[in-house]
Structure formats: structure tokens, C-alpha cells
Design a protein around this motif. Structure first.
Motif, PDB file in Angstrom:
ATOM      1  N   GLY A 111       1.719  -2.975  -1.196  1.00 40.70           N
ATOM      2  CA  GLY A 111       3.095  -2.605  -1.672  1.00 40.70           C
ATOM      3  C   GLY A 111       3.127  -2.616  -3.368  1.00 40.70           C
ATOM      4  N   ALA A 112       2.314  -3.403  -4.027  1.00 37.80           N
ATOM      5  CA  ALA A 112       2.594  -3.802  -5.432  1.00 37.80           C
ATOM      6  C   ALA A 112       2.112  -2.285  -6.032  1.00 37.80           C
ATOM      7  N   ARG A 154       5.418   0.566  -5.623  1.00 35.60           N
ATOM      8  CA  ARG A 154       6.564  -0.246  -5.803  1.00 35.60           C
ATOM      9  C   ARG A 154       7.734   0.505  -6.397  1.00 35.60           C
ATOM     10  N   GLY A 157       6.535  -2.139  -2.508  1.00 31.71           N
ATOM     11  CA  GLY A 157       7.280  -3.251  -3.179  1.00 31.71           C
ATOM     12  C   GLY A 157       7.476  -4.368  -2.092  1.00 31.71           C
ATOM     13  N   LYS A 158       8.438  -4.897  -2.169  1.00 24.77           N
ATOM     14  CA  LYS A 158       9.046  -6.071  -1.375  1.00 24.77           C
ATOM     15  C   LYS A 158       9.786  -5.418  -0.218  1.00 24.77           C
ATOM     16  N   THR A 159       9.453  -4.400   0.468  1.00 25.08           N
ATOM     17  CA  THR A 159      10.196  -3.783   1.313  1.00 25.08           C
ATOM     18  C   THR A 159       9.985  -4.530   2.744  1.00 25.08           C
ATOM     19  N   THR A 160       8.951  -5.083   2.787  1.00 24.18           N
ATOM     20  CA  THR A 160       8.640  -5.968   4.089  1.00 24.18           C
ATOM     21  C   THR A 160       9.821  -7.070   4.294  1.00 24.18           C
ATOM     22  N   ASN A 161       9.558  -7.723   2.928  1.00 22.41           N
ATOM     23  CA  ASN A 161      10.805  -9.008   3.002  1.00 22.41           C
ATOM     24  C   ASN A 161      11.859  -8.720   3.116  1.00 22.41           C
ATOM     25  N   ALA A 162      12.353  -7.624   2.527  1.00 24.10           N
ATOM     26  CA  ALA A 162      13.864  -6.974   2.679  1.00 24.10           C
ATOM     27  C   ALA A 162      14.210  -6.662   4.214  1.00 24.10           C
ATOM     28  N   ARG A 216       1.455 -10.385   8.898  1.00 24.47           N
ATOM     29  CA  ARG A 216       1.684 -10.123   7.383  1.00 24.47           C
ATOM     30  C   ARG A 216       0.545  -9.973   6.708  1.00 24.47           C
ATOM     31  N   GLU A 217       0.487  -8.979   5.745  1.00 18.99           N
ATOM     32  CA  GLU A 217      -0.663  -8.405   4.820  1.00 18.99           C
ATOM     33  C   GLU A 217      -1.758  -7.773   5.700  1.00 18.99           C
TER      34      GLU A 217
END
Ligand code: ASP
Ligand code: MG
Length: 420
Positions: free
Chosen positions: A8-9, A12, A40-45, A199-200
Motif C-alpha cells: 500500500g505504501a 499511496r 495507502g491506508k485504504t484497507t483501514n478506511a 491483514r497484510e
């Protein structure tokens, strides 16, 4: 055949996608599978979208989703210089489909709904990457990992059916010319519902593709120069490990070195496929090479896990901790989905160290209290040192109180608390 994995990074923003294209263009010659994570941080979002959706909060769901959509649209606009490009139409189809799904009342367990929504992060990122590579004239085939990776219905932790998966992947890849771009992290049940692999899990997807295609190597492109002997978050001075054996890599990942997902290495080791961990910021550097070598690590590696909890169980009836107790304890942990990071027993007590997860631990403790007197200590750190000696132990224990220590020949694990 080579497999590249971009996390993701690395994608991003639009520059990240351009950098990916540059790496694919300059580094790869020959057949290539590119596995990409959500941007990026899409999974968290998207996890926040799931929570709102499952709790029947349509406005919250909408606003959280719209932020995810806007983030991706901004990246597309930058990649296309704001000129609408039909190559990206697939992304907008995905938006529309997901929006229709979010308008319905969620059907199924939380974990199942989670996978249907969260998996879209990878679908969207790969549609963007594939469209961009094609727009540059790099011949690219978008492969739908849901059609390829078959899992059981353990949502959020799908178990791969290797036979079917290998057949699907080989059939897909055989006629393709050019670069294959596919999603990390996702698969599908026999009933056609999407699953995620934990995750990951995109590293693991890269290993699955490499295994099924007998690839010569996998490269994980990271924002660090390779595998380091400690996380720069905790240590000012870290050392790049240029070569690692599969065994050392498995041990480091297992104890929590987040640079490689622990499930990634075994399939590669079984087929002797080399794994490289390299920097997408410095693609000319060799990074770390993990293969079947005789290389004995001369320096110590340090792995820190914070937010740890030490739970000790004491049988009410003063019976010894024996097989029956242990099997009951392990089933309680397995049912609660709580992974044990370390365990130790004495004659009349059994101690475990786990991640202090507020969603899972309180219910587990209540269960355990039915059979045991339970004591626990929260806010701890679990430090693992591979290839330790006394001075490395002393170094990490400065200002810490040692609660538990476990040593094997090459590895020591220390459970510590700040002296405050
Ligand atoms: N996007 C998923 C996650 O953030 C999978 C991955 O990045 O490997 O967990
Ligand atoms: Mg990631």
C-alpha cells in the motif's frame, strides 16, 4: 517468470503509481506478475466503512466511503492529467457496484460482509495500476484474483485450496503476453463469495502465484532498504541483512518482524524460489536476498511487539496443568481467534502472552474464568532477540522490569514492563 509485490505504501499516491511503472519498465525483462495491495491506508478506511455499514448507519457509511472514493479519484485525475480516459472505466464500475452493495442491508456474518467490502481496495488499486501501465504502452493483463485463488469460507483468514488455485493460475497465465497485474490479499469461496487472507496478506498472495507458476523469484518492494535487524521505529542504528536463510526469515517473520508476512516464506522454500526484499525508493540497490544458503547471521535481530498482555491461568482445584487443561485452554483461545505469542507453564499455572485486543480479550477472559483463576498484566512489551547474547539482553532491558524470559538456543523472548 518473476513475481513483484507492491504494498500500500508504494502506491499511496500518483507518484507511487508512476514509480511502480518505472520499476516494472526498467527492472523486469520477461514474464512478470505484479501483485498490488490497496492504496495507502485504504484497507483501514474500508474497515471503518464496514463498521458503519454493519451498524446500519447509512450516512456514516456514505461519508466514509465517499472519502475513499475521492482519494482514488484524485489519484486517477493526476495520472490522466484530468483528461477522462476510458482505460479507467473499470474503476468507476467498481465504485458503482460497491455503492449498490452498501445501500443494501448487510447480509451474512460481520466477517463475511467485511471481506466483500474490504477486498474492493485491492480491486480498485489494481484496476488503476493496470489502466495506467496500459496507457504507457506496457502491455498489461488485469487478472481477478477472486477467480484464481480458491479458499474455504473462513472469512478474514481464508485457507487456500492449493490444487484448485494452482490449476486456475496456470490456466490463466499460460496464454497471457505481457505483464499480469493482480490483487494481493483476496480470494473466493466455492460459493463465489470473496474472502481475504488476513491483514497484510498480499505478500502471501505473491508467494501463492510464485509457487503455482514455478517462478524464479519474488520481489517485495518496500519503503525500507530490505530486511533490517530491527525496526527503525525502535532503533536508531539498524543493519541491513543482505542475505538470509529461509529458516531465519521464517523465524523473524513469525516473531513479528513486519517486513514479510509470516505465511509467505514456506511456499517459496518448498520450491526453492528466491525472495528479494528491496526498496521501491532505491530500486537500483540489491536489498535482501532470502534463499537456500549457508549464511549464518552474525548479528542479532530485534523484534518488538507492544500492547501485549500476560495472562496466567491457575486451576481452581489445584490440579496440575496437564494435557486436559491444556487442550481446553487452547480450544478457548482458538474459538476466540486469539493468537498466542508466547507460552510457559509451571506445575500449577499456565501463562500466555497475547496482543491486547479489546474486541476479543474481554470475552475470552470471561470464558477462561469459568475454569481457572485468571490473573493478567496489561501494557507490556514482548521483545524477541534472535542470535542473542547477554549484552543484547541487557541493552533492551534498560529501565524495564522483566516479567518473563524464555530462551532457546538461538532465540530469547522477554516480556517486559516500563519501570515508569
Ligand atoms: N491491503 C491489505 C492490508 O492492508 C493487504 C496488504 O496490504 O497486504 O492488510
Ligand atoms: Mg499493506
Amino acid at each position: 517468470m518473476k513475481v513483484y509485490k507492491f504494498g500500500g505504501a508504494s502506491v499511496r499516491n500518483a507518484d507511487g503509481v508512476r514509480n511502480l511503472a518505472e520499476i516494472v519498465h526498467t527492472q523486469a525483462n520477461g514474464d512478470l506478475v505484479v501483485v498490488v495491495s490497496a492504496m495507502g491506508k485504504t484497507t483501514n478506511a474500508l474497515e471503518d466503512v464496514v463498521r458503519a455499514c454493519y451498524q446500519h448507519q447509512p450516512e456514516e457509511t456514505q461519508s466514509r466511503w465517499q472519502a475513499v472514493r475521492a482519494y482514488h479519484e484524485a489519484i486517477i485525475n493526476e495520472l490522466t492529467d484530468n483528461v477522462p480516459d476510458p482505460a479507467f472505466a473499470g474503476v468507476f464500475d467498481t465504485f458503482t457496484k460497491l455503492e449498490a452493495y452498501l445501500r443494501q442491508t448487510p447480509d451474512g456474518s460481520y466477517d463475511c460482509v467485511y471481506d466483500q467490502i474490504v477486498s474492493m481496495g485491492e480491486v480498485i488499486s489494481t484496476q488503476i495500476v493496470a489502466a495506467y501501465l496500459n496507457s504507457l504502452g506496457i502491455q498489461t493483463h488485469w487478472a481477478d484474483a477472486r477467480q484464481l485463488i480458491r479458499t474455504d469460507d473462513t472469512y478474514r483468514e481464508g485457507k487456500v485450496d492449493w490444487d484448485i488455485t494452482c490449476r486456475h493460475i496456470q490456466q490463466m497465465a499460460q496464454p497471457v503476453e505481457g505483464v499480469i497485474v493482480t490483487q494481493g490479499f483476496i480470494g473466493q469461496t466455492p460459493d463465489g463469495l470473496t474472502t481475504t487472507l488476513g491483514r497484510e496478506g498480499s505478500d502471501y498472495t505473491a508467494a501463492i502465484f510464485a509457487y503455482c507458476l514455478n517462478a524464479e523469484s519474488v520481489t517485495i518492494w518496500k519503503d525500507v532498504p530490505g530486511v533490517l535487524n530491527a525496526d527503525p521505529k525502535w532503533f536508531d542504528e539498524t543493519v541491513l541483512l543482505e542475505k538470509l536463510t529461509y529458516q531465519d526469515a521464517i523465524e523473524l517473520a513469525y516473531y513479528g518482524a513486519t517486513v514479510i508476512h509470516p505465511k509467505t516464506i514456506k511456499p517459496l522454500q518448498n520450491k526453492d524460489i528466491t525472495l528479494y526484499v528491496r526498496s521501491f525508493l532505491q530500486p537500483e540497490k540489491p536489498g535482501t536476498e532470502i534463499c537456500n544458503n549457508e549464511h549464518h547471521l552474525e548479528i542479532s535481530s530485534f523484534i518488538f511487539k507492544i500492547n501485549q498482555m500476560l495472562i496466567s491461568l491457575h486451576p481452581y482445584d489445584f490440579s496440575f496443568i496437564a494435557e486436559q487443561n491444556l487442550s481446553r485452554i487452547f480450544s478457548r483461545f482458538a474459538e476466540a481467534g486469539v493468537k498466542i505469542n508466547l507460552m510457559q507453564n509451571t506445575a500449577i499455572s499456565f501463562s500466555v502472552v497475547v496482543d491486547s485486543n479489546p474486541d476479543k480479550i474481554p470475552a475470552l477472559l470471561n470464558q477462561l474464568k469459568q475454569d481457572f483463576r485468571v490473573t493478567y498484566n496489561d501494557g507490556l512489551e514482548l521483545i524477541t532477540i534472535r542470535y542473542y547474547n547477554q549484552s543484547t539482553i541487557d541493552r533492551v532491558c534498560v529501565n524495564k522490569k522483566l516479567l518473563l524470559e524464555q530462551k532457546s538456543r538461538y532465540t530469547v523472548q522477554l516480556v517486559v514492563k516500563d519501570r515508569g
